[in-house]
Design a protein around this motif. Structure first.
Motif, mmCIF file in Angstrom:
data_model
loop_
_atom_site.group_PDB
_atom_site.id
_atom_site.type_symbol
_atom_site.label_atom_id
_atom_site.label_comp_id
_atom_site.label_asym_id
_atom_site.label_seq_id
_atom_site.Cartn_x
_atom_site.Cartn_y
_atom_site.Cartn_z
ATOM 1 N N VAL A 2 2.031 1.729 0.448
ATOM 2 C CA VAL A 2 2.657 0.664 1.218
ATOM 3 C C VAL A 2 2.185 0.744 2.663
ATOM 4 C CG1 VAL A 2 4.859 -0.200 2.059
ATOM 5 C CG2 VAL A 2 4.677 0.629 -0.274
ATOM 6 N N SER A 3 1.837 -0.393 3.216
ATOM 7 C CA SER A 3 1.440 -0.428 4.616
ATOM 8 C C SER A 3 2.678 -0.508 5.515
ATOM 9 C CB SER A 3 0.514 -1.615 4.869
ATOM 10 O OG SER A 3 1.194 -2.818 4.598
ATOM 11 N N GLU A 4 2.461 -0.420 6.795
ATOM 12 C CA GLU A 4 3.556 -0.502 7.757
ATOM 13 C C GLU A 4 4.174 -1.892 7.741
ATOM 14 O OE1 GLU A 4 2.408 0.850 11.627
ATOM 15 O OE2 GLU A 4 1.375 2.586 10.808
ATOM 16 N N ARG A 5 5.456 -1.935 8.082
ATOM 17 C CA ARG A 5 6.201 -3.192 8.133
ATOM 18 C C ARG A 5 7.050 -3.228 9.395
ATOM 19 N NH1 ARG A 5 3.785 -3.402 3.716
ATOM 20 N NH2 ARG A 5 4.528 -4.355 1.815
ATOM 21 N N PRO A 37 4.815 4.568 5.889
ATOM 22 C CA PRO A 37 4.851 5.697 4.954
ATOM 23 C C PRO A 37 5.073 6.996 5.723
ATOM 24 C CG PRO A 37 3.044 4.227 4.420
ATOM 25 C CD PRO A 37 3.599 3.764 5.742
ATOM 26 N N PHE A 79 9.815 7.000 3.814
ATOM 27 C CA PHE A 79 9.420 6.229 4.995
ATOM 28 C C PHE A 79 9.943 6.848 6.282
ATOM 29 C CE2 PHE A 79 9.449 3.387 1.419
ATOM 30 C CZ PHE A 79 8.257 2.715 1.552
ATOM 31 N N SER A 109 10.638 -5.799 1.223
ATOM 32 C CA SER A 109 9.216 -5.957 1.561
ATOM 33 C C SER A 109 8.326 -4.887 0.926
ATOM 34 C CB SER A 109 9.020 -5.972 3.084
ATOM 35 O OG SER A 109 9.093 -4.667 3.627
ATOM 36 N N VAL A 110 8.941 -3.835 0.383
ATOM 37 C CA VAL A 110 8.130 -2.754 -0.184
ATOM 38 C C VAL A 110 8.313 -2.553 -1.690
ATOM 39 C CG1 VAL A 110 8.014 -1.504 2.002
ATOM 40 C CG2 VAL A 110 9.775 -0.887 0.335
ATOM 41 N N GLU A 112 8.350 -3.496 -5.718
ATOM 42 C CA GLU A 112 7.434 -4.266 -6.556
ATOM 43 C C GLU A 112 7.981 -5.652 -6.895
ATOM 44 O OE1 GLU A 112 5.355 -3.562 -10.818
ATOM 45 O OE2 GLU A 112 5.433 -1.848 -9.445
#
Length: 137
Positions: A2-5, A37, A79, A109-110, A112
């Motif tokens: 997962v990328s940053e949000r 992450p 996270f 947002s993270v 599935e």
């Protein structure tokens, strides 16, 4: 991976006129939560600035609690969170509703298969208890 949000939500005011415990209004005061992450051994909270520095700083923090409501128990441990808030705590500007909204939206947002908007509201409302505080955020 997962990328940053970054999730930004407004504070609120509630109990408006005859809409006591029903009507709320979003304000220009904001809470911004950044999640990334979590590297092994790093702290859960990277930083808290502004009014977020008044948060409890323990397992009663509403952002990770709300996050887990959507992503599953203990999911927040994967996270690192940072928060910047303009919303005063305990002053009737919806700081708890905003923290819960940020947590459920961050989790959505993270995951599935994110819950729909109504399900997210219900999950958040189980924590907040006041739709007039949570809804505007």
């Amino acid at each position: 991976m997962v990328s940053e949000r970054r999730i930004t939500v407004p504070g609120s005011t509630s109990n408006l006129g005859p809409g006591f415990d029903l009507l709320g209004l979003a304000l220009s005061l904001e809470l911004s939560v950044h999640l990334a992450p979590r590297p092994s051994g790093s702290p859960q909270w990277a930083e808290r600035r502004g009014e977020a520095s008044a948060w409890p700083g323990d397992e009663s923090d509403l952002v990770p609690i709300a996050f887990d409501r959507v992503a599953g128990e203990g999911a927040h441990a994967e996270f690192t969170f940072s928060a910047v808030s303009e919303i005063p705590v305990g002053r009737g500007f919806g700081s708890s509703g905003a923290a819960i909204a940020a947590g459920v939206l961050a989790a959505a947002s993270v995951v599935e298969t994110p819950p729909d908007r109504e399900q997210l509201f219900r999950l958040g409302l189980e924590l907040e208890g006041h739709p007039d505080n949570l809804g505007p955020s």
